[in-house]
Design a protein around this motif. Structure first.
Motif, PDB file in Angstrom:
ATOM      1  N   GLU A  97       0.876  -1.120   0.148  1.00  0.00           N
ATOM      2  CA  GLU A  97      -0.083   0.047  -0.071  1.00  0.00           C
ATOM      3  C   GLU A  97       0.887   1.242   0.040  1.00  0.00           C
ATOM      4  OE1 GLU A  97      -4.138   0.816   2.029  1.00  0.00           O
ATOM      5  OE2 GLU A  97      -2.467   1.039   3.555  1.00  0.00           O
ATOM      6  N   LEU A  98       0.533   2.094  -1.051  1.00  0.00           N
ATOM      7  CA  LEU A  98       1.335   3.571  -1.091  1.00  0.00           C
ATOM      8  C   LEU A  98       0.486   4.374  -0.407  1.00  0.00           C
ATOM      9  CD1 LEU A  98       3.506   5.306  -2.140  1.00  0.00           C
ATOM     10  CD2 LEU A  98       2.294   5.362  -4.175  1.00  0.00           C
ATOM     11  N   VAL A  99       1.068   5.213   0.664  1.00  0.00           N
ATOM     12  CA  VAL A  99       0.314   6.159   1.331  1.00  0.00           C
ATOM     13  C   VAL A  99       0.908   7.576   1.266  1.00  0.00           C
ATOM     14  CG1 VAL A  99      -0.568   7.057   3.818  1.00  0.00           C
ATOM     15  CG2 VAL A  99      -0.342   4.571   3.229  1.00  0.00           C
ATOM     16  N   LEU A 100       0.256   8.474   0.623  1.00  0.00           N
ATOM     17  CA  LEU A 100       0.657   9.784   0.216  1.00  0.00           C
ATOM     18  C   LEU A 100      -0.361  10.807   0.759  1.00  0.00           C
ATOM     19  CD1 LEU A 100       1.934   8.896  -3.607  1.00  0.00           C
ATOM     20  CD2 LEU A 100       3.290   9.393  -1.483  1.00  0.00           C
ATOM     21  N   PRO A 101       0.472  12.045   1.209  1.00  0.00           N
ATOM     22  CA  PRO A 101      -0.684  12.976   1.549  1.00  0.00           C
ATOM     23  C   PRO A 101      -1.393  13.679   0.105  1.00  0.00           C
ATOM     24  CG  PRO A 101       1.703  14.000   1.640  1.00  0.00           C
ATOM     25  CD  PRO A 101       1.762  12.546   1.279  1.00  0.00           C
ATOM     26  N   GLY A 102      -2.343  14.131   0.582  1.00  0.00           N
ATOM     27  CA  GLY A 102      -3.424  14.725  -0.541  1.00  0.00           C
ATOM     28  C   GLY A 102      -3.967  16.004   0.027  1.00  0.00           C
ATOM     29  N   ASN A 103      -4.502  16.954  -0.737  1.00  0.00           N
ATOM     30  CA  ASN A 103      -5.155  18.022  -0.389  1.00  0.00           C
ATOM     31  C   ASN A 103      -6.593  18.119  -1.263  1.00  0.00           C
ATOM     32  OD1 ASN A 103      -5.596  20.751   0.282  1.00  0.00           O
ATOM     33  ND2 ASN A 103      -4.781  21.560  -1.943  1.00  0.00           N
ATOM     34  N   VAL A 104      -7.717  18.331  -0.399  1.00  0.00           N
ATOM     35  CA  VAL A 104      -8.888  18.065  -0.610  1.00  0.00           C
ATOM     36  C   VAL A 104      -9.432  19.675  -1.200  1.00  0.00           C
ATOM     37  CG1 VAL A 104     -11.194  17.583   0.225  1.00  0.00           C
ATOM     38  CG2 VAL A 104      -9.178  16.442   1.037  1.00  0.00           C
ATOM     39  N   GLN A 105     -10.141  19.680  -2.398  1.00  0.00           N
ATOM     40  CA  GLN A 105     -10.605  20.642  -3.013  1.00  0.00           C
ATOM     41  C   GLN A 105     -12.167  20.477  -3.343  1.00  0.00           C
ATOM     42  OE1 GLN A 105      -8.391  22.556  -6.254  1.00  0.00           O
ATOM     43  NE2 GLN A 105      -6.339  22.217  -5.083  1.00  0.00           N
ATOM     44  N   ASP A 276      -6.028   5.211 -14.137  1.00  0.00           N
ATOM     45  CA  ASP A 276      -7.413   5.618 -14.033  1.00  0.00           C
ATOM     46  C   ASP A 276      -8.357   4.915 -14.010  1.00  0.00           C
ATOM     47  OD1 ASP A 276      -6.150   8.075 -14.487  1.00  0.00           O
ATOM     48  OD2 ASP A 276      -6.472   8.410 -16.587  1.00  0.00           O
ATOM     49  N   GLY A 277      -9.342   5.102 -13.044  1.00  0.00           N
ATOM     50  CA  GLY A 277     -10.220   3.960 -12.690  1.00  0.00           C
ATOM     51  C   GLY A 277     -10.083   3.007 -11.385  1.00  0.00           C
ATOM     52  N   ASP A 278      -8.762   3.097 -11.053  1.00  0.00           N
ATOM     53  CA  ASP A 278      -8.336   2.337  -9.668  1.00  0.00           C
ATOM     54  C   ASP A 278      -8.815   2.863  -8.660  1.00  0.00           C
ATOM     55  OD1 ASP A 278      -7.014   0.542 -11.264  1.00  0.00           O
ATOM     56  OD2 ASP A 278      -5.142   1.231 -10.597  1.00  0.00           O
ATOM     57  N   SER A 279      -9.290   2.148  -7.499  1.00  0.00           N
ATOM     58  CA  SER A 279      -9.692   2.716  -6.237  1.00  0.00           C
ATOM     59  C   SER A 279      -8.668   2.977  -5.471  1.00  0.00           C
ATOM     60  CB  SER A 279     -10.664   1.593  -5.618  1.00  0.00           C
ATOM     61  OG  SER A 279      -9.873   0.413  -5.226  1.00  0.00           O
ATOM     62  N   ALA A 280      -9.014   4.116  -4.437  1.00  0.00           N
ATOM     63  CA  ALA A 280      -8.326   4.446  -3.539  1.00  0.00           C
ATOM     64  C   ALA A 280      -8.728   4.792  -2.178  1.00  0.00           C
ATOM     65  CB  ALA A 280      -7.467   5.833  -3.888  1.00  0.00           C
ATOM     66  N   THR A 281      -8.393   4.883  -1.142  1.00  0.00           N
ATOM     67  CA  THR A 281      -9.011   5.087   0.312  1.00  0.00           C
ATOM     68  C   THR A 281      -8.445   6.559   0.926  1.00  0.00           C
ATOM     69  OG1 THR A 281      -9.234   2.551   0.448  1.00  0.00           O
ATOM     70  CG2 THR A 281      -9.411   3.997   2.510  1.00  0.00           C
ATOM     71  N   ILE A 282      -9.254   7.224   1.293  1.00  0.00           N
ATOM     72  CA  ILE A 282      -8.860   8.348   2.172  1.00  0.00           C
ATOM     73  C   ILE A 282      -8.943   8.285   3.440  1.00  0.00           C
ATOM     74  CG2 ILE A 282      -9.419  10.756   2.411  1.00  0.00           C
ATOM     75  CD1 ILE A 282      -9.850   9.017  -0.941  1.00  0.00           C
ATOM     76  N   THR A 283      -7.994   8.746   4.352  1.00  0.00           N
ATOM     77  CA  THR A 283      -7.998   8.822   5.823  1.00  0.00           C
ATOM     78  C   THR A 283      -7.566  10.140   6.236  1.00  0.00           C
ATOM     79  OG1 THR A 283      -5.853   8.000   6.176  1.00  0.00           O
ATOM     80  CG2 THR A 283      -7.752   6.354   6.097  1.00  0.00           C
ATOM     81  N   GLN A 284      -7.800  10.164   7.473  1.00  0.00           N
ATOM     82  CA  GLN A 284      -7.456  11.647   8.293  1.00  0.00           C
ATOM     83  C   GLN A 284      -7.024  11.285   9.824  1.00  0.00           C
ATOM     84  OE1 GLN A 284     -11.349  13.880   7.892  1.00  0.00           O
ATOM     85  NE2 GLN A 284     -10.027  15.613   7.042  1.00  0.00           N
ATOM     86  N   ASP A 285      -6.013  12.138  10.116  1.00  0.00           N
ATOM     87  CA  ASP A 285      -5.417  12.108  11.336  1.00  0.00           C
ATOM     88  C   ASP A 285      -6.437  12.361  12.436  1.00  0.00           C
ATOM     89  OD1 ASP A 285      -2.800  11.517  10.749  1.00  0.00           O
ATOM     90  OD2 ASP A 285      -2.111  13.552  10.583  1.00  0.00           O
ATOM     91  N   SER A 286      -7.574  13.147  12.145  1.00  0.00           N
ATOM     92  CA  SER A 286      -8.468  13.355  13.242  1.00  0.00           C
ATOM     93  C   SER A 286      -9.406  12.229  13.350  1.00  0.00           C
ATOM     94  CB  SER A 286      -9.403  14.705  12.674  1.00  0.00           C
ATOM     95  OG  SER A 286     -10.058  14.169  11.459  1.00  0.00           O
ATOM     96  N   ASN A 287      -9.559  11.399  12.409  1.00  0.00           N
ATOM     97  CA  ASN A 287     -10.421  10.047  12.694  1.00  0.00           C
ATOM     98  C   ASN A 287      -9.779   9.044  11.738  1.00  0.00           C
ATOM     99  OD1 ASN A 287     -12.293   8.293  13.256  1.00  0.00           O
ATOM    100  ND2 ASN A 287     -13.939   9.291  12.134  1.00  0.00           N
ATOM    101  N   PRO A 288      -8.660   8.433  12.225  1.00  0.00           N
ATOM    102  CA  PRO A 288      -7.909   7.442  11.330  1.00  0.00           C
ATOM    103  C   PRO A 288      -8.572   6.131  11.203  1.00  0.00           C
ATOM    104  CG  PRO A 288      -6.894   7.657  13.751  1.00  0.00           C
ATOM    105  CD  PRO A 288      -8.104   8.619  13.643  1.00  0.00           C
ATOM    106  N   TYR A 328      -6.348  18.365   5.039  1.00  0.00           N
ATOM    107  CA  TYR A 328      -5.204  17.356   4.859  1.00  0.00           C
ATOM    108  C   TYR A 328      -5.552  16.026   5.064  1.00  0.00           C
ATOM    109  CZ  TYR A 328      -0.166  16.101   4.970  1.00  0.00           C
ATOM    110  OH  TYR A 328       1.021  15.467   4.792  1.00  0.00           O
ATOM    111  N   VAL A 329      -5.284  15.259   4.044  1.00  0.00           N
ATOM    112  CA  VAL A 329      -5.704  13.734   4.242  1.00  0.00           C
ATOM    113  C   VAL A 329      -4.620  12.987   3.709  1.00  0.00           C
ATOM    114  CG1 VAL A 329      -8.071  14.373   3.738  1.00  0.00           C
ATOM    115  CG2 VAL A 329      -6.853  13.728   1.954  1.00  0.00           C
ATOM    116  N   PHE A 330      -4.698  11.545   3.790  1.00  0.00           N
ATOM    117  CA  PHE A 330      -3.788  10.823   3.564  1.00  0.00           C
ATOM    118  C   PHE A 330      -4.508   9.886   2.395  1.00  0.00           C
ATOM    119  CE2 PHE A 330      -1.952  11.875   7.338  1.00  0.00           C
ATOM    120  CZ  PHE A 330      -0.772  12.141   6.880  1.00  0.00           C
ATOM    121  N   VAL A 331      -3.825   9.696   1.218  1.00  0.00           N
ATOM    122  CA  VAL A 331      -4.574   8.775   0.206  1.00  0.00           C
ATOM    123  C   VAL A 331      -3.707   7.533   0.202  1.00  0.00           C
ATOM    124  CG1 VAL A 331      -5.173   8.700  -2.128  1.00  0.00           C
ATOM    125  CG2 VAL A 331      -5.361  10.863  -0.976  1.00  0.00           C
ATOM    126  N   HIS A 332      -4.491   6.297   0.235  1.00  0.00           N
ATOM    127  CA  HIS A 332      -3.864   5.137   0.071  1.00  0.00           C
ATOM    128  C   HIS A 332      -4.224   4.312  -1.336  1.00  0.00           C
ATOM    129  CE1 HIS A 332      -3.635   5.043   4.596  1.00  0.00           C
ATOM    130  NE2 HIS A 332      -4.584   5.802   4.434  1.00  0.00           N
TER     131      HIS A 332
END
Length: 418
Positions: A97-105, A276-288, A328-332
């Motif tokens: 699993e690759l976990v990277l920071p993401g910016n929500v817009q 494109d089309g692959d799924s991803a999962t988003i998590t936050q430090d406030s509610n891991p 500020y989120v983390f994308v898996h």
């Protein structure tokens, strides 16, 4: 009297005993028996025994010292060999699993400016309010536009009257031309005046429509469904046209949050694993523990020259309002397994000027092997090239470690042995 007689009798008996002991002559003792004379042969035997014992003691001391010196030299040699703790790399990745920071817009976001000049009369929604497309957000008073519109409409009436007169004149001149009462030139002139009057009417109507459009901008309307994230005006503020100044002030900021975009900068080494089309999962430090599903919808298809990353967009359904724009989120991302990679502890890495190295023990000698890192998991790292699962990797290597050093490996069982 009886007692005195008994004491006198006892004293006389003691005196007789002493006299008898004095008169007895002791028996004769032979002096040769009491002190025998040693023969010369027994002394030599003792000397020989003493010499033998002394020689044995000397030989034992020499041998003991030699043995001690050999043990000391062997211990010194063994102490000079560095003992290192080693571990074998683990085949595969510690995590796929690759976990990277993401910016929500926000999916749609727009600042709302005024298109006319005036004063704010009233506003109807504040920050956090949800609005629908077409709802009235605020009203602006524009007395100058109102006056210009009235003037333009009056001018249009005058021009229309002139056009009607020009039309009647043109028709009359055409009738006279048929009777040869006027010249063709005069009839054409009348016709031209009528056409010019029609054009003037059209221009005046366009000016009236322009002012009516500006007057309609007195009403600030929501352009789409969304939420008010900012309100930068209040009743009585002087409102200036947004395009008329170099630094316009926005009245409201509107964002559509039913669906959100998450932008992620993916390192170049993983760019080929993102589709494109692959799924991803988003998590936050406030509610891991909360995992929000998303989907990769598009990517830039180009590597940024400055960051060497691929810009990837992940769309997320936010109908429940869990995420907020700007968060500020983390994308898996799920990555495909690569069988040729191994994982090693982070405390095995050596950072040298020539590049990243690890110490490998081969035939009791150290070899500094260059490696290529794939992913950093924190306590461990993924190695793409340079190592095999059979290698013995040195844990906590010292900075003085160099290739060719003799070492003693401890702590790892060689592959193929129990």
């Amino acid at each position: 009297m009886i007692a005195n007689s008994e004491e006198n009798h006892s004293d006389s008996a003691t005196a007789e005993e002493k006299t008898l002991k004095t008169d007895v002559v002791p028996a004769h003792v032979d002096p040769m028996k009491e002190h025998p004379v040693e023969s010369p042969g027994s002394g030599r035997v003792l000397m020989m025994l003493f010499a033998i014992v002394l020689i044995a003691a000397i030989i034992y001391g020499i041998r003991s010292r030699s043995s001690h010196e050999k043990r000391l030299a062997r211990a010194t040699d063994e102490a000079s060999i560095l003992s290192v703790h080693v571990v074998h790399p683990t085949l595969g990745s510690a995590s796929q699993e690759l976990v990277l920071p993401g910016n929500v817009q926000a999916f749609t976001e727009a600042p709302i400016y005024s298109r006319t000049n005036g004063y704010l009369k009233k506003w109807y929604f504040d920050i956090g309010a949800r609005v629908r497309k077409g709802q009235l957000l605020a009203e602006i008073e524009t007395p100058e536009i109102d006056q210009q519109l009235q003037q333009s409409r009056a001018e249009l009436e005058r021009i229309q009257a002139n056009m009607e007169l020009a039309g009647v004149t043109s028709n009359r001149w055409q009738s006279l031309l048929a009777k040869h009462a006027v010249s063709q030139q005069e009839a054409d002139q009348a016709r031209s005046n009528y056409i010019a009057a029609q054009a003037a009417v059209d221009a005046s109507k366009a000016n009236v429509r322009r002012l009516e459009q500006l007057q309609s901008y007195e009403r600030i309307i929501a352009p789409f469904d969304g939420i008010i994230t900012a309100r930068n005006t209040d009743i009585g503020d002087l409102i200036q046209e947004g395009s008329g100044t170099s630094n316009p002030r926005e009245l409201f900021h509107l964002a559509a949050i039913q669906k959100l975009r998450v932008y992620v900068a993916v390192p170049e080494v993983y760019a080929n694993s993102i589709h494109d089309g692959d799924s991803a999962t988003i998590t936050q430090d406030s509610n891991p523990t909360l995992k929000i599903p998303g989907r990769i919808v598009r990517n830039a298809n180009a590597i940024d020259h400055a960051t060497r990353t691929l810009n990837v967009e992940v769309d997320v359904d936010n109908s429940q309002g869990i995420l907020r724009p700007g968060a500020y989120v983390f994308v898996h991302f799920g990555l495909s397994t690569t069988g040729h990679t191994v994982t090693i502890p982070s405390n095995t890495l050596l950072f040298r000027s020539e590049g990243l190295r690890v110490g490998v023990v081969r035939d009791d000698r150290v070899q500094l092997v260059p490696i290529t890192i794939g992913q950093d998991y924190g306590n461990s790292v993924q190695v793409i090239s340079g190592l095999t699962p059979e290698d013995q990797i040195i844990l906590d290597p010292s900075d003085s470690l160099a290739s060719g050093m003799e070492v003693r490996a401890e702590g790892a069982t060689p592959k193929g042995k129990s």
